[in-house]
Design a protein around this motif. Structure first.
Motif, PDB file in Angstrom:
ATOM      1  N   GLY A 280      48.216  40.786  46.532  1.00 26.70           N
ATOM      2  CA  GLY A 280      47.743  41.749  47.420  1.00 26.70           C
ATOM      3  C   GLY A 280      46.224  41.677  47.171  1.00 26.70           C
ATOM      4  N   PHE A 281      45.872  41.437  46.013  1.00 26.92           N
ATOM      5  CA  PHE A 281      44.323  41.331  45.669  1.00 26.92           C
ATOM      6  C   PHE A 281      43.838  40.162  46.117  1.00 26.92           C
ATOM      7  CE2 PHE A 281      45.313  43.953  41.597  1.00 26.92           C
ATOM      8  CZ  PHE A 281      44.724  45.013  42.253  1.00 26.92           C
ATOM      9  N   ALA A 282      44.740  38.952  45.987  1.00 30.31           N
ATOM     10  CA  ALA A 282      44.045  37.789  46.487  1.00 30.31           C
ATOM     11  C   ALA A 282      43.803  37.810  47.932  1.00 30.31           C
ATOM     12  CB  ALA A 282      45.047  36.678  45.912  1.00 30.31           C
ATOM     13  N   GLU A 283      44.897  38.284  48.670  1.00 33.95           N
ATOM     14  CA  GLU A 283      44.968  38.360  50.295  1.00 33.95           C
ATOM     15  C   GLU A 283      43.684  39.177  50.444  1.00 33.95           C
ATOM     16  OE1 GLU A 283      47.392  40.131  53.887  1.00 33.95           O
ATOM     17  OE2 GLU A 283      48.349  39.852  52.085  1.00 33.95           O
ATOM     18  N   ALA A 284      43.320  40.379  49.868  1.00 37.52           N
ATOM     19  CA  ALA A 284      42.508  41.105  50.315  1.00 37.52           C
ATOM     20  C   ALA A 284      40.892  40.610  50.060  1.00 37.52           C
ATOM     21  CB  ALA A 284      42.481  42.564  49.588  1.00 37.52           C
ATOM     22  N   LEU A 285      40.843  39.859  48.983  1.00 33.59           N
ATOM     23  CA  LEU A 285      39.589  39.075  48.456  1.00 33.59           C
ATOM     24  C   LEU A 285      39.296  37.903  49.481  1.00 33.59           C
ATOM     25  CD1 LEU A 285      40.058  39.622  44.693  1.00 33.59           C
ATOM     26  CD2 LEU A 285      38.056  40.601  46.156  1.00 33.59           C
ATOM     27  N   SER A 286      40.416  37.486  49.994  1.00 33.26           N
ATOM     28  CA  SER A 286      39.904  36.237  50.817  1.00 33.26           C
ATOM     29  C   SER A 286      39.192  36.115  51.955  1.00 33.26           C
ATOM     30  CB  SER A 286      41.503  35.661  51.254  1.00 33.26           C
ATOM     31  OG  SER A 286      41.843  36.595  52.253  1.00 33.26           O
ATOM     32  N   SER A 287      38.637  37.429  52.410  1.00 32.12           N
ATOM     33  CA  SER A 287      37.667  37.575  53.388  1.00 32.12           C
ATOM     34  C   SER A 287      36.112  37.355  53.023  1.00 32.12           C
ATOM     35  CB  SER A 287      37.769  38.865  54.229  1.00 32.12           C
ATOM     36  OG  SER A 287      37.415  39.953  53.180  1.00 32.12           O
ATOM     37  N   ALA A 288      36.131  37.233  51.489  1.00 28.58           N
ATOM     38  CA  ALA A 288      34.692  37.308  50.802  1.00 28.58           C
ATOM     39  C   ALA A 288      34.437  35.756  51.004  1.00 28.58           C
ATOM     40  CB  ALA A 288      34.869  37.508  49.365  1.00 28.58           C
ATOM     41  N   HIS A 289      32.960  35.563  50.920  1.00 34.28           N
ATOM     42  CA  HIS A 289      32.767  33.910  50.876  1.00 34.28           C
ATOM     43  C   HIS A 289      32.835  33.492  49.406  1.00 34.28           C
ATOM     44  CE1 HIS A 289      29.896  30.619  51.569  1.00 34.28           C
ATOM     45  NE2 HIS A 289      29.518  30.774  50.207  1.00 34.28           N
ATOM     46  N   GLU A 290      32.829  34.120  48.448  1.00 31.87           N
ATOM     47  CA  GLU A 290      33.107  33.540  47.116  1.00 31.87           C
ATOM     48  C   GLU A 290      33.558  34.790  46.162  1.00 31.87           C
ATOM     49  OE1 GLU A 290      31.079  31.104  43.486  1.00 31.87           O
ATOM     50  OE2 GLU A 290      29.721  31.863  45.031  1.00 31.87           O
ATOM     51  N   VAL A 291      34.647  34.382  45.298  1.00 32.63           N
ATOM     52  CA  VAL A 291      35.040  35.409  44.515  1.00 32.63           C
ATOM     53  C   VAL A 291      34.944  34.921  42.872  1.00 32.63           C
ATOM     54  CG1 VAL A 291      37.123  36.930  43.704  1.00 32.63           C
ATOM     55  CG2 VAL A 291      36.727  36.159  46.297  1.00 32.63           C
ATOM     56  N   VAL A 292      34.626  35.585  42.179  1.00 32.94           N
ATOM     57  CA  VAL A 292      34.646  35.444  40.548  1.00 32.94           C
ATOM     58  C   VAL A 292      35.499  36.477  40.184  1.00 32.94           C
ATOM     59  CG1 VAL A 292      33.340  35.387  38.494  1.00 32.94           C
ATOM     60  CG2 VAL A 292      32.147  34.518  40.553  1.00 32.94           C
ATOM     61  N   VAL A 293      36.766  35.917  39.425  1.00 28.38           N
ATOM     62  CA  VAL A 293      37.766  36.850  38.819  1.00 28.38           C
ATOM     63  C   VAL A 293      37.408  37.113  37.165  1.00 28.38           C
ATOM     64  CG1 VAL A 293      40.130  37.740  38.721  1.00 28.38           C
ATOM     65  CG2 VAL A 293      39.251  36.341  40.576  1.00 28.38           C
ATOM     66  N   LEU A 294      37.342  38.298  36.814  1.00 30.97           N
ATOM     67  CA  LEU A 294      37.266  38.737  35.438  1.00 30.97           C
ATOM     68  C   LEU A 294      38.423  39.116  34.779  1.00 30.97           C
ATOM     69  CD1 LEU A 294      33.994  40.915  35.957  1.00 30.97           C
ATOM     70  CD2 LEU A 294      33.918  38.534  35.544  1.00 30.97           C
ATOM     71  N   PRO A 295      38.503  38.926  33.492  1.00 33.25           N
ATOM     72  CA  PRO A 295      39.710  39.608  32.879  1.00 33.25           C
ATOM     73  C   PRO A 295      40.008  40.646  33.285  1.00 33.25           C
ATOM     74  CG  PRO A 295      38.273  38.179  31.362  1.00 33.25           C
ATOM     75  CD  PRO A 295      37.486  38.477  32.534  1.00 33.25           C
ATOM     76  N   VAL A 296      41.503  41.055  33.306  1.00 31.97           N
ATOM     77  CA  VAL A 296      41.721  42.517  33.696  1.00 31.97           C
ATOM     78  C   VAL A 296      41.215  43.541  32.790  1.00 31.97           C
ATOM     79  CG1 VAL A 296      43.632  44.080  33.876  1.00 31.97           C
ATOM     80  CG2 VAL A 296      43.976  41.664  34.631  1.00 31.97           C
ATOM     81  N   TYR A 297      40.789  44.636  33.165  1.00 34.48           N
ATOM     82  CA  TYR A 297      40.394  45.559  32.259  1.00 34.48           C
ATOM     83  C   TYR A 297      41.534  46.520  31.994  1.00 34.48           C
ATOM     84  CZ  TYR A 297      37.637  49.941  30.829  1.00 34.48           C
ATOM     85  OH  TYR A 297      37.177  50.882  30.029  1.00 34.48           O
ATOM     86  N   THR A 298      42.154  46.814  30.774  1.00 32.03           N
ATOM     87  CA  THR A 298      43.334  46.966  30.322  1.00 32.03           C
ATOM     88  C   THR A 298      43.440  48.612  30.497  1.00 32.03           C
ATOM     89  OG1 THR A 298      43.037  46.742  28.277  1.00 32.03           O
ATOM     90  CG2 THR A 298      43.758  44.893  29.234  1.00 32.03           C
ATOM     91  N   ALA A 299      42.273  49.193  30.214  1.00 33.06           N
ATOM     92  CA  ALA A 299      42.497  50.730  29.930  1.00 33.06           C
ATOM     93  C   ALA A 299      43.527  50.882  28.763  1.00 33.06           C
ATOM     94  CB  ALA A 299      42.783  51.368  31.268  1.00 33.06           C
ATOM     95  N   GLY A 300      43.562  50.152  27.860  1.00 35.53           N
ATOM     96  CA  GLY A 300      44.379  50.546  26.613  1.00 35.53           C
ATOM     97  C   GLY A 300      45.739  49.938  26.819  1.00 35.53           C
ATOM     98  N   GLU A 301      46.137  49.330  28.204  1.00 38.34           N
ATOM     99  CA  GLU A 301      47.721  48.958  28.159  1.00 38.34           C
ATOM    100  C   GLU A 301      47.934  47.858  27.451  1.00 38.34           C
ATOM    101  OE1 GLU A 301      48.725  50.678  32.621  1.00 38.34           O
ATOM    102  OE2 GLU A 301      48.122  48.890  32.615  1.00 38.34           O
ATOM    103  N   LYS A 302      49.352  47.618  27.367  1.00 33.73           N
ATOM    104  CA  LYS A 302      49.755  46.354  26.822  1.00 33.73           C
ATOM    105  C   LYS A 302      51.133  46.032  27.620  1.00 33.73           C
ATOM    106  CE  LYS A 302      48.558  47.339  22.130  1.00 33.73           C
ATOM    107  NZ  LYS A 302      48.761  47.601  20.583  1.00 33.73           N
ATOM    108  N   ALA A 303      51.166  44.702  27.835  1.00 31.78           N
ATOM    109  CA  ALA A 303      52.283  44.226  28.531  1.00 31.78           C
ATOM    110  C   ALA A 303      52.535  42.903  28.176  1.00 31.78           C
ATOM    111  CB  ALA A 303      51.919  44.212  30.053  1.00 31.78           C
ATOM    112  N   GLY A 304      53.514  41.971  28.529  1.00 32.45           N
ATOM    113  CA  GLY A 304      53.953  40.681  28.218  1.00 32.45           C
ATOM    114  C   GLY A 304      52.949  39.575  28.676  1.00 32.45           C
ATOM    115  N   ILE A 305      51.985  40.109  29.260  1.00 32.45           N
ATOM    116  CA  ILE A 305      50.980  38.815  29.726  1.00 32.45           C
ATOM    117  C   ILE A 305      49.476  39.320  29.468  1.00 32.45           C
ATOM    118  CG2 ILE A 305      50.785  40.105  32.070  1.00 32.45           C
ATOM    119  CD1 ILE A 305      50.667  37.068  33.394  1.00 32.45           C
ATOM    120  N   THR A 306      48.922  38.267  29.141  1.00 33.95           N
ATOM    121  CA  THR A 306      47.489  38.466  28.878  1.00 33.95           C
ATOM    122  C   THR A 306      46.536  38.964  30.004  1.00 33.95           C
ATOM    123  OG1 THR A 306      46.648  36.519  28.858  1.00 33.95           O
ATOM    124  CG2 THR A 306      47.460  36.949  26.780  1.00 33.95           C
ATOM    125  N   PRO A 307      45.549  39.852  30.005  1.00 35.92           N
ATOM    126  CA  PRO A 307      44.585  40.007  30.878  1.00 35.92           C
ATOM    127  C   PRO A 307      43.940  38.463  31.629  1.00 35.92           C
ATOM    128  CG  PRO A 307      43.990  41.587  28.930  1.00 35.92           C
ATOM    129  CD  PRO A 307      45.159  40.224  28.416  1.00 35.92           C
TER     130      PRO A 307
END
Length: 446
Positions: free
Chosen positions: A360-387
Motif C-alpha cells: 500500500g505504501f508503494a501504491e500510494a507513493l507511485s504518484s510522486a515523480h521520485e521516491v527515496v525510501v529510508l530504513p524503517v523507523y522502528t520505534a523500538g520494535e523488533k521483528a523477523g525482518i530488518t528495517p
C-alpha cells in the motif's frame, strides 16, 4: 495524586500530560531514554534512561503504552505502593473533571483537534487542550485552561475505549495499529474486530457522536448512538469549495442553513473534511457559528502537517507526518496543487505496520515523480525482518511499477537531495519518525 513520575517524558503525549498536571499544581518528575527539547522545556527533573532508582517521594507512576507492566521501574512503583496508571487511564481521569470533547480516528485527529482548539479559543472558552502535535496557538502540545477539556484520543491504544467525553469525534477508521497474526504488542489491536470493538466502546460513552457520512465502518459502529454526521448528506457539509495551493474556502452549511464562508490557511481536500468535523463538534457543544468561522480562519496548521521548512537551491522543502497509505495519498494530492515536481524522502514507521502495508505504501507513493525510501523507523520494535530489508522491498515495488525510486540511508539521502535539488522541485519528507530532521538539515546545513 500530588507527585507524579512520568516515564517516556519526551513523547508528545506524555510531555503534554506533564504540562497539564503542572497546571493543576501537581509536582512532576520524569525519565526518557533520550530526553530532548520537549522534556527539557517542562522545567522539571528529568532522568536519562529507565531505572527503579528514579522513584523517590512520588505517589503515582504514569506509564506510556509501549512499556510493559513488568518493567523494573513499574514493579518498583508497585512495591512502594504507588498508584500505576497507563497514559490513557490518566487522560480518561482528567477528561472526566469537566465538560469535554475527544477526537480520534486513523487520520486527521491532530489537525481536527487543533482546529477545535482554535475554535474554542476564538469563542473565549479558555480551553484545556491536549494535542498529539505542536500548535503555535497553544503554544506547544498542551494548554492549561479552566474551561472545557479537549483532547486528541489515540485509537492505537486499546484503552481508548474507556475514555468518556461529552462530544466524541471520529474522523475515519481504517485497519491501522493492528498486529500481524500471531504477534502482539501493547500499542496494537489484536485484530480489526478488536479495533472496531474499542471504537464502539469509545463512542458509546459520549452524549453526542460526530462521524462522517462517507465512512461506512464508522456509520455502522455508531448506529444507535446520539450522533451527528458531517459530509454530503449529513447535518453539516461544504458547498462551493475552492482548493488552493496554500489554503481553501467553502460555504459552511448546517441542516440546509448557510452559516457563512469558511476560510482555511491549510491546503488540501482532506483539511476541508477535518474542518467540517471540528465545526460540527463545536456546534454540538454549543459554540456560535461566528466563533467557529473565526477559529477555522485563525488555525495556522499543526507542526509536521504539510509544514514548509524552507528552500534549498530554489526547491521547496515541506515536512509531513503522513505514515499510512491513505495519508500519503492525501499529502501527495495536496503537494501537486503547488505545481512543482514532487520528490519524496519517505521513512516507513514501525516494523509491524510496514510488514502489513508495504504494498500500500508503494501504491500510494507511485504518484510522486521520485521516491527515496529510508530504513524503517522502528520505534523500538523488533521483528523477523530488518528495517533495511523492508524498505528495500518498497523501493523495489516502486521500480516494478515503473517509478523512479531508490533505497538510501539517511546521510546518503540528505546528500542526494541537496545535490539534485532544482527550483522546479518540491522535496517532501514523509513519516512519523525522525525523518523531519532531514527536512531541517536540508534547509539549514550547507
Amino acid at each position: 495524586m500530588t507527585r507524579v513520575h512520568i516515564m517516556g517524558l519526551e513523547g508528545v503525549g506524555m510531555s503534554a500530560l506533564a504540562r497539564l498536571l503542572r497546571g493543576e499544581g501537581i509536582e512532576v518528575t520524569g525519565c526518557d531514554l533520550a530526553p530532548g527539547r520537549r522534556a527539557e522545556s517542562l522545567g522539571v527533573p528529568v532522568h536519562r534512561g529507565h531505572d527503579p532508582g528514579h522513584l523517590q517521594e512520588e505517589d503515582t507512576l504514569v506509564v506510556p503504552t509501549p512499556i510493559p507492566l513488568d518493567h523494573p521501574e513499574v514493579e518498583e512503583a508497585r512495591r512502594k505502593g504507588m498508584q500505576v496508571l497507563r497514559r490513557m487511564e490518566l487522560l480518561a481521569h482528567l477528561l472526566r473533571q469537566r465538560p469535554s470533547l475527544g477526537v480520534t480516528g486513523t487520520h486527521g485527529k491532530t489537525t481536527t483537534t487543533g482546529m477545535l482548539a482554535s475554535i474554542l479559543l476564538a469563542a473565549g472558552l479558555d480551553p484545556w487542550v491536549l494535542l498529539g502535535g505542536e500548535l503555535s496557538l497553544l503554544p506547544g502540545n498542551a494548554r492549561f485552561g479552566l474551561g472545557p477539556r479537549l483532547a486528541e484520543v489515540d485509537e492505537s491504544d486499546p484503552l481508548f475505549q474507556e475514555v468518556e467525553v461529552a462530544v466524541a469525534v471520529a474522523t475515519n477508521l481504517e485497519a491501522d495499529h493492528i498486529a500481524p497474526a500471531g504477534q502482539r504488542a501493547p500499542n496494537y489491536h489484536a485484530s480489526l474486530e478488536e479495533l472496531e470493538k474499542a471504537m464502539r466502546g469509545f463512542l458509546s460513552r459520549a452524549k453526542t457522536v460526530v462521524v462522517p457520512t462517507f465512512d461506512p465502518r464508522l456509520l455502522r459502529l455508531s448506529q444507535g448512538f446520539p450522533r451527528k454526521l458531517f459530509g454530503e448528506g449529513g447535518d453539516l457539509w461544504a458547498e462551493e469549495t475552492e482548493l488552493g495551493p496554500t489554503g481553501s474556502r467553502f460555504q459552511l452549511v448546517y441542516q440546509g442553513r448557510t452559516l457563512g464562508e469558511a476560510r482555511l490557511q491549510v491546503p488540501g481536500a482532506h483539511n476541508v473534511q477535518n474542518a467540517l468535523a471540528a465545526a460540527l463538534a463545536a456546534l454540538s457543544f454549543g459554540v456560535e457559528p461566528k466563533a467557529i468561522l473565526e477559529g477555522l480562519a485563525r488555525f495556522p496548521g499543526v507542526g509536521r502537517r504539510f509544514q514548509k521548512i524552507g528552500e534549498v537551491r530554489g526547491a521547496w522543502v515541506v515536512d509531513d507526518y503522513a505514515h499510512h497509505p491513505t495519508e500519503l495519498k492525501a499529502t501527495l494530492a495536496t503537494a501537486k496543487l503547488l505545481g512543482r515536481r514532487v520528490r519524496v524522502l519517505f521513512q516507513p514507521h514501525r516494523l509491524l505496520r510496514t510488514q502489513e502495508l508495504w504494498e500500500g505504501f508503494a501504491e500510494a507513493l507511485s504518484s510522486a515523480h521520485e521516491v527515496v525510501v529510508l530504513p524503517v523507523y522502528t520505534a523500538g520494535e523488533k521483528a523477523g525482518i530488518t528495517p533495511e530489508a523492508l524498505s528495500r522491498r518498497i523501493a523495489e515495488r516502486l521500480l516494478a511499477l515503473g517509478k523512479s525510486a531508490r533505497f538510501l540511508d539517511k546521510e546518503e539521502a540528505l546528500a542526494y537531495a541537496r545535490a539534485t535539488a532544482t527550483p522546479e522541485d518540491l522535496w517532501l519528507t514523509l513519516g512519523a519518525g525522525d525523518v523531519t530532521e532531514l527536512a531541517w538539515r536540508l534547509v539549514h546545513e550547507d
